[in-house]
Design an enzyme around this catalytic site. Structure first.
Site, short mmCIF file in Angstrom:
data_model
loop_
_atom_site.label_atom_id
_atom_site.label_comp_id
_atom_site.label_asym_id
_atom_site.label_seq_id
_atom_site.Cartn_x
_atom_site.Cartn_y
_atom_site.Cartn_z
N GLU A 198 -2.81 44.20 52.38
CA GLU A 198 -3.03 44.81 51.21
C GLU A 198 -3.21 43.58 50.15
O GLU A 198 -2.49 43.46 49.18
CB GLU A 198 -1.86 45.43 50.44
CG GLU A 198 -1.60 46.91 51.55
CD GLU A 198 -0.74 47.84 50.67
OE1 GLU A 198 0.10 47.49 49.85
OE2 GLU A 198 -0.85 48.97 51.27
N GLU A 242 -0.55 52.12 57.62
CA GLU A 242 0.75 52.71 56.94
C GLU A 242 0.20 54.06 56.38
O GLU A 242 -0.85 54.17 55.78
CB GLU A 242 0.97 52.02 55.57
CG GLU A 242 1.53 50.37 55.88
CD GLU A 242 1.98 49.54 54.85
OE1 GLU A 242 2.50 50.42 53.74
OE2 GLU A 242 2.13 48.43 55.00
C1 NOJ Z 1 2.63 49.06 51.14
C2 NOJ Z 1 3.00 47.76 51.53
O1 NOJ Z 1 2.31 47.16 52.43
C3 NOJ Z 1 4.66 47.95 51.80
O2 NOJ Z 1 5.15 46.73 51.95
C4 NOJ Z 1 5.33 48.91 50.99
O3 NOJ Z 1 6.55 48.87 51.11
C5 NOJ Z 1 4.72 50.26 51.18
N1 NOJ Z 1 3.38 50.00 50.62
C6 NOJ Z 1 5.25 51.31 50.47
O4 NOJ Z 1 5.17 51.05 48.70
#
Ligand code: NOJ
Length: 469
Positions: free
Chosen positions: A163, A374
């Site tokens: 990200e 994710e």
């Molecule tokens: C994206 C991130 O990669 C992760 O570290 C985070 O906890 C989650 N989103 C949820 O917000």
């Protein structure tokens, strides 16, 4: 339809959010170790000093993952554990920890999927300008090389960065993440370009090593949709997609930055300091990417921003797509839609938009292999008679897995799904109140692990390969 045998059902985590042991066994200090200790930066001043103590309990955790039938574990490697000062000596104890963790996964036949950078930067590099300094690019390639050589015989799936838009925009535009700089588009574009360059160099290097695994990057994917058919809002959504999607996906998958943004940032004086050599390596490495990792939680509903005043959002309750954000350039903003369904943290629950988003990726980038790296629901889970009955999480993941199935049927090349998160963990800014896991961690009772209802549900989905979804 059942999911194919080579489709991976996984779960994910990140080093800073689970490991703890922040100063043990020679680990260096990370930017998050420092930032999280500045009073007021995180909810109730939580930090990752202990997190969920995965560093000491990884065996117990991986055993639970195996019991759930998990096929792949996406974890991240902590750079300061491997090279404590960023670009100096290697810490053998750090290598040993990940060797143990990887071997433990393999013992149960769980495929290790490693992320090299999930936001914890060695503090020495942060103090020298972090991602705005090209020293960090060089240091990253060396760190990646160290990991490939130490673990590459057993790890065949690599993600370079997690990200980029999130750590760069929170780091240099809204100030919510380290280095907590606000409203600085020059630094923001420089940092994003340096990360993309580091990615490109790393991909090329990995291919030269001939380890015959696969490598890609994970992007946060928040597709922007206009709320209506008004031309000005359609344009606002187009603009948002150019800056927040194309700026990150194009250089990786097409080898060039989007012209629309390049032209505008030039006019505004935000063009990064980029060399021909860097642009060339970005171009030549594009075809070497084996996959794109997609983190999807929600879409953004966009309208033109009429309010002249540019509001920089620095709320820990908000993410990029969540309603109530004005873009850093003041062109558009996100809004809540009528009839929208939202989580307790105000994130929209929209599986349909996920399907539309996947179609957009296929349209724009062709048949590139996709992993959903994710997806999941952040919730304060209901506990009834000491059982964690996280039905909303089951519903959320079920709806999104159905979309994955549908997308595959349409010919979109998705090869795996990683729920965020495999186990409850530290939220960067929201402490432990916001839970994502299949496994509960009792913060009041010795960090004891307990299976949630979703644990048994996901186990069933994996066993039946999603047949009854
Ligand atoms: C994206 C991130 O990669 C992760 O570290 C985070 O906890 C989650 N989103 C949820 O917000």
């Amino acid at each position: 339809m059942k999911f194919a045998k080579d489709f991976l059902f996984g779960g994910a985590s990140a080093a800073y959010q689970v490991e703890g042991a922040w100063n043990e066994d020679g680990k260096g200090i990370s930017n998050w170790d420092v930032f999280s200790k500045i009073p007021g930066k995180t909810f109730e001043n939580t930090n990752g000093d202990v997190a969920i103590d995965h560093y000491h309990r990884y065996k117990e955790d991986i055993k639970l993952m195996a019991e759930m039938g998990l096929e792949s574990y996406r974890f991240s490697i902590s750079w300061p554990r491997i090279i404590p000062d960023g670009d100096g000596k290697i810490n053998p104890k750090g290598i040993e920890f990940y060797n143990n963790l990887i071997n433990e996964c393999l013992k149960y036949g769980i495929v290790p999927f490693a992320t090299l950078y999930h936001w914890d930067l060695p503090q020495t590099l942060e103090e020298d300008g972090g991602w705005t300094n090209k020293r960090t690019v060089k240091a990253f390639v060396k760190y990646a090389d160290t990991c490939f050589k130490a673990f590459g015989d057993r790890v065949k799936h690599w993600i370079t960065f997690n990200e980029t838009i999130v750590f760069c925009s929170l780091g240099y535009l809204t100030g919510g993440h380290p280095p907590a700089i606000e409203n600085n588009p020059i630094k923001y574009f420089q940092a994003t370009h340096n990360v993309i360059t580091a990615h490109a160099k790393t991909v090329s290097h990995y291919k030269e090593l001939r380890q015959f695994g696969e490598i890609g990057i994970t992007h946060s994917f928040t597709p922007n949709f206009s709320v209506d058919n008004k031309e000005e809002n359609i344009f606002a959504a187009y603009h948002a997609n150019q800056y927040n999607v194309a700026w990150f996906f194009d250089p990786v998958l097409k080898g060039t930055y989007p012209e629309y943004v390049v032209k505008q940032i030039k006019e505004k004086g935000w063009t990064p300091n980029w060399t021909d050599e860097e642009l060339e390596i970005i171009k030549s490495s594009a075809e070497k990417n084996d996959f794109i990792g997609v983190n999807y939680y929600q879409p953004a509903r966009v309208i033109k921003n009429d309010n002249q005043q540019v509001k920089m959002e620095n709320s820990r309750e908000n993410s990029a797509g969540a309603p109530g954000n004005v873009s850093f350039d003041g062109v558009w903003k996100t809004v809540r839609i009528d009839n929208g369904k939202y989580t307790k943290w105000g994130w929209e629950i929209a599986p349909d938009a996920f399907l539309d988003g996947l179609r957009i990726i296929k349209n724009n980038y062709g048949d590139i292999k996709i992993y959903i790296t994710e997806n999941g629901l952040g919730d304060a889970d209901p506990i009834i008679d000491e059982e964690i009955v996280d039905v909303p999480r089951i519903k959320y993941i079920e709806a999104h897995l159905r979309v994955v199935k549908k997308a595959i049927e349409e010919g979109i090349n998705i090869k795996g799904y990683y729920a965020w998160s495999v186990i409850d963990l530290l939220s960067w800014l929201n402490g432990y109140k916001k839970q994502y896991g299949f496994i509960y961690v009792d913060q009041k009772n010795n960090l004891n692990r307990k299976k949630k209802l979703s644990f048994y549900w996901y186990k069933h989905i994996i066993e039946t390969r999603g047949e009854d979804l």
